[in-house]
Write a protein that holds these residues in place. Structure first.
Motif, PDB file in Angstrom:
ATOM      1  N   GLN A 197      22.788  97.505  44.138  1.00  0.00           N
ATOM      2  CA  GLN A 197      23.744  98.422  43.510  1.00  0.00           C
ATOM      3  C   GLN A 197      25.123  97.789  43.403  1.00  0.00           C
ATOM      4  O   GLN A 197      26.127  98.419  43.690  1.00  0.00           O
ATOM      5  N   GLU A 242      28.537  96.583  42.106  1.00  0.00           N
ATOM      6  CA  GLU A 242      29.477  96.993  41.066  1.00  0.00           C
ATOM      7  C   GLU A 242      30.753  96.205  41.195  1.00  0.00           C
ATOM      8  O   GLU A 242      31.216  95.946  42.301  1.00  0.00           O
ATOM      9  N   ARG A 280      27.676  96.729  36.547  1.00  0.00           N
ATOM     10  CA  ARG A 280      27.391  98.129  36.884  1.00  0.00           C
ATOM     11  C   ARG A 280      26.069  98.221  37.588  1.00  0.00           C
ATOM     12  O   ARG A 280      25.035  97.971  36.981  1.00  0.00           O
ATOM     13  N   SER A 281      26.120  98.567  38.840  1.00  0.00           N
ATOM     14  CA  SER A 281      24.915  98.947  39.580  1.00  0.00           C
ATOM     15  C   SER A 281      23.787  97.937  39.369  1.00  0.00           C
ATOM     16  O   SER A 281      22.736  98.261  38.831  1.00  0.00           O
ATOM     17  N   SER A 296      20.909  95.580  40.736  1.00  0.00           N
ATOM     18  CA  SER A 296      20.039  95.353  41.893  1.00  0.00           C
ATOM     19  C   SER A 296      19.011  94.315  41.511  1.00  0.00           C
ATOM     20  O   SER A 296      18.333  94.455  40.503  1.00  0.00           O
ATOM     21  N   GLY A 316      28.464  98.587  46.625  1.00  0.00           N
ATOM     22  CA  GLY A 316      27.182  97.911  46.715  1.00  0.00           C
ATOM     23  C   GLY A 316      27.309  96.712  47.631  1.00  0.00           C
ATOM     24  O   GLY A 316      28.358  96.461  48.216  1.00  0.00           O
ATOM     25  N   ARG A 354      24.760  95.565  32.833  1.00  0.00           N
ATOM     26  CA  ARG A 354      23.525  95.913  33.529  1.00  0.00           C
ATOM     27  C   ARG A 354      22.489  94.827  33.339  1.00  0.00           C
ATOM     28  O   ARG A 354      22.480  94.124  32.343  1.00  0.00           O
TER      29      ARG A 354
END
Lengths: 126, 455, 256
Positions: free
Chosen positions: C10, C12, C22-23, C25, C60, C210
């Protein structure tokens, strides 16, 4: 040895598998011939070694190649027999498909179908 | 022989242009009687100037270019030949100047008596000095300084009388000795091939440290600072000599440059009241010079610490400690060199000894403040203008206090400035540490050589 | 033995109130060769550098060999990593050999034979100061400086952008040779998709901050792509991406 095109839509390992199959079918590779090591192919063609390794493993699972400790991968000697067995299984698969569909339409569950097939096989072997 | 000569005249394109121009000048000079009498002498002088003055200005550069060129290293006796040619050219130049001065004298019908020998000697000295210094400066990529500055100085010396530098009253024997020493040194140096020094050395000290890989150059007693980490931080070879040279440069360049500028402009250098060298101003300029240089130097470090992140053990706190140690190291060097300058001043000028002592204290504290402020500013991502503004504000504050002092107060009034600066430096240090521990190396990147700052 | 080398959870990151990551993983395991694709300015450099601890994420976590990336102090962990940044870190006035000697002094296991062989194979003049090298030579020298201590994790940020095709091929072959034993991991970001198709076994595509694609390369080609929609869930391909497309076509299709 191979002609690999990394940019085609076909993954590299699949290209290797296809080419090995072709070469063994057309006798360019005979039983007992040694193939280059994973690292050689990877470096020569500038492709990932894991892809080549995957191709080799799958070919070994199919029975086309044989891995011997300390030696490079070699073409399997009993290619002929394995080849026909695979072909035979393919034929059977053509019949299994309709059998499964019919079982579904008749709403029979898996255990019943398998029991029926085993019984039929036993009867055959008698 | 002719081929050797062609090396001087025809080998490079700029030499060819120069040769044609000076040939034209020589023709004008030799055929001066062709011209009507009124412009005969100016024609003679102009022709002579072109014929000899033009090549002379480039002589030093040309000389260095020839003897450093590897292609000519195998030509037998080239270096001696080149040095001899340089000497002859200088002599010819001096004689031409003498002839020009005499004919100019006759032309203008002034009542000045000229001694040909003295004028020739003077001209020879000046031209030798120019030629020798310019050819030496070329080695350090500073040939432009010699080319521009030295003629200006010469003009200044020749045409403006100055009690500080009146060569005609200088003992002629001293001149002869100085000049001969210079030329003998050159000829002796020409016995061995010229060492091809890296013309890209950005820092005087960098040329002094030759091989960074050999262990003894790294001065292990200085700890991990005088080491690969230091070299990566500074952008050139690190070591005691480099740092000393840097500090000396910072302390001396600005005041000497200011003095030079004043002198060229003809402003009086000596104090009009006491007739002595105004050491106070010298020290003040020195103070500002080192503060500005340290600020600019240490502004680079926070971004450059990223080079150490994956290479050196330790988290960000450890990297801060490395930088802090280097900074304190530099401060110590500043203190040492400033003390030596202060001692020299005390001997030379016999001024109030409190000036030099407060100079040393001021150097250390102001440099500390400006260095840590540079680190704080960069680590926080502030623009360099902030640094400049703050530094100028602090300097103006000091200047104002010093100026206010001159109207007859004692020096004790200024003593509060030093502890104030030291306290500010300590506060800024704490803030800088905090900023560095949080630094985002993705956002704050090192400046590139081209001067473009990415972000 | 596969361990998770890099783990992004996560992640950021914002710059100047502009969200760059953004987020995100993802995981990198031993033996992976990961190619990071993205448009210019998509945040590839930020992603790589944050993963290595050069910046602290806004929220994160990033972990490197099991530890939080920005707080690693242990030299043994740091020396298992080799990083080739996009802007080279050469010292302008030092010759290549001197610079490599300088970098070598940081590491206890510096393999100068390897570096010498690579410098010869890649045609890098080690006797010239860095300011006199061409851009391609500078890039090669930067790569040499990162490989000398034989790291397990090699992270490269656009390493071949300035190399000609022959140099790229030689460099790729060397990388492949290094990874062939399966003990080394490589993460590299590039524009040059064709190189990725050869060497990568996993592809990350960074779009709008992303990770829209995090797939094995073979799966990508065989079964199309599952595009990560806003909200992080995955749906079957609804874009024009089908099976049997080359990576470049997939990339272009994703950015339509």
């Amino acid at each position: 040895m191979f002609t690999l095109n990394p940019h085609s839509g076909i993954p590299i390992y699949r290209q290797i598998i296809e080419q090995v199959r072709w070469m063994t079918a057309s006798d360019q590779l005979r039983p007992g011939d040694a193939l280059p090591s994973v690292r050689e192919i990877a470096v020569d063609h500038a492709v990932n070694a894991m892809t080549v390794s995957k191709a080799y493993s799958l070919l070994e699972a199919e029975g086309i190649l044989v891995r011997q400790r300390g030696k490079p991968m070699t073409v399997s000697a009993d290619l002929g027999r394995k080849e026909s067995k695979t072909a035979r299984l393919k034929r059977l698969a053509e019949l299994i498909g309709p059998l499964v569909m019919a079982a579904r339409q008749l709403q029979l569950d898996n255990d019943d179908v398998l029991a029926a097939v085993s019984k039929a096989l036993e009867n055959e072997n008698d | 022989m002719m081929r050797l000569l062609s090396l001087f005249l025809y080998y490079f394109r700029w030499q060819r242009i120069m040769t044609w121009v000076s040939l034209a000048g020589a023709i004008v000079m030799l055929l001066y009687f062709v011209f009507p009498p009124s412009i005969r002498t100016p024609a003679l002088i102009a022709g002579g100037g072109l014929a000899l003055g033009f090549p002379l200005s480039f002589a030093g550069i040309s000389f260095r270019q020839l003897i450093s060129n590897r292609r000519f290293a195998l030509v037998p006796r080239l270096r001696m030949f080149a040095a001899a040619a340089l000497l002859l050219l200088t002599l010819a130049g001096a004689l031409t100047v003498c002839a020009a001065a005499i004919s100019l004298n006759a032309y203008s019908e002034a009542e000045v008596t000229l001694e040909p020998v003295a004028v020739t000697l003077l001209a020879f000295t000046l031209i030798s000095a120019y030629v020798l210094i310019s050819q030496w400066l070329v080695v350090y990529s500073m040939g432009l300084i010699g080319f521009v500055l030295l003629p200006l100085v010469a003009i200044r010396v020749s045409f403006v009388s100055d009690p500080l530098f009146d060569p005609l009253t200088v003992e002629p024997l001293l001149l002869v000795v100085a000049v001969c020493t210079g030329w003998i040194w050159l000829f002796l140096a020409m016995r061995r091939p010229a060492v091809h020094r890296s013309l890209a050395a950005p820092h005087w000290g960098a040329a002094l440290c030759s091989d960074p890989a050999s262990p003894q150059q790294w001065h292990p007693d200085f700890g991990p600072v005088a080491s690969p980490a230091g070299a990566l931080m500074r952008g050139f070879r690190d070591g005691l000599r480099t740092r000393l040279a840097g500090v000396a440069l910072g302390l001396l360049f600005f005041p000497v440059a200011m003095l030079g500028v004043l002198w060229i402009l003809g402003a009086p250098l000596l104090d009009s009241e006491s007739g002595r060298f105004p050491s106070a101003f010298f020290l003040l300029w020195s103070l500002f010079g080192i503060a500005a240089q340290s600020s600019m130097l240490f502004r680079n470090w926070p971004a450059r610490l990223r080079y150490l992140w994956l290479r050196r053990a330790g988290d960000r706190a450890e990297l801060w400690r490395i930088m802090d140690r280097a900074l304190l190291n530099d401060l110590t060097l500043v203190g040492v060199v400033a003390s030596m300058i202060a001692l020299a001043c005390m001997f030379i000028t016999a001024d109030d000894p409190r000036y030099p002592l407060s100079y040393v204290a001021g150097c250390v504290t102001l440099t500390a403040l400006s260095s840590y402020f540079g680190v704080l500013s960069r680590a926080s991502g502030w623009h360099s203008i902030v640094d400049a503004v703050v530094l100028i504000a602090v300097m103006l504050l000091c200047l104002f206090n010093v100026a206010a002092l001159r109207s007859g107060d004692s020096l004790e009034r200024l003593y509060w400035l030093i502890p104030l600066l030291a306290a500010c430096a300590l506060v800024v240090r704490v803030l800088a540490r905090r900023a560095l521990l949080r630094i985002d190396w993705c956002a704050i990147r090192p400046m590139r050589i081209t001067g473009k700052q990415t972000n | 033995m596969t361990e998770t080398i890099i783990k992004l959870d996560q992640l950021e990151k914002c710059f100047d109130s502009h969200e760059v990551l953004r987020s995100i993983s993802a995981e990198v395991r031993t033996g992976d060769v990961i190619g990071l694709l993205g448009l210019n300015g998509a945040g590839k450099t930020t992603l790589l550098e944050t993963a290595l601890g050069f910046a602290v994420p806004d929220s994160g976590s990033t972990s490197l060999f099991g530890r939080p990336a920005s707080a690693i102090a242990d030299e043994r962990i740091k020396h298992r990593i080799g990083f080739v940044p996009q802007q080279d870190e050469l010292i302008e006035t030092m010759k290549g050999s001197e610079f490599l000697g300088l970098i070598g002094r940081f590491y206890s296991s510096w393999n100068s034979d390897l570096i010498g062989r690579l410098a010869r194979d890649w045609d890098v003049p080690l006797g010239k100061p860095a300011m006199k090298l061409s851009v391609g030579q500078r890039q090669k020298l930067s790569i040499l400086a990162a490989l000398g201590h034989e790291p397990e994790l090699i992270v490269l940020d656009e390493p071949v952008a300035s190399l000609d095709p022959l140099a790229r091929r030689i460099f790729l072959q060397e990388l492949i040779g290094m990874v062939s034993s399966g003990e080394r991991t490589i993460v590299f970001s590039t524009h040059i998709v064709s190189d990725l198709e050869r060497i990568a076994n996993r592809v990350w595509v960074l779009k709008d901050g992303r990770l829209v694609v995090d797939e094995a390369l073979d799966n990508l080609k065989e079964s199309g792509v599952k595009v990560a929609q806003a909200g992080g869930s995955r749906f079957p391909a609804s874009s024009g991406v089908t099976a049997g497309m080359s990576l470049e076509e997939i990339f272009l299709e994703l950015h339509k």
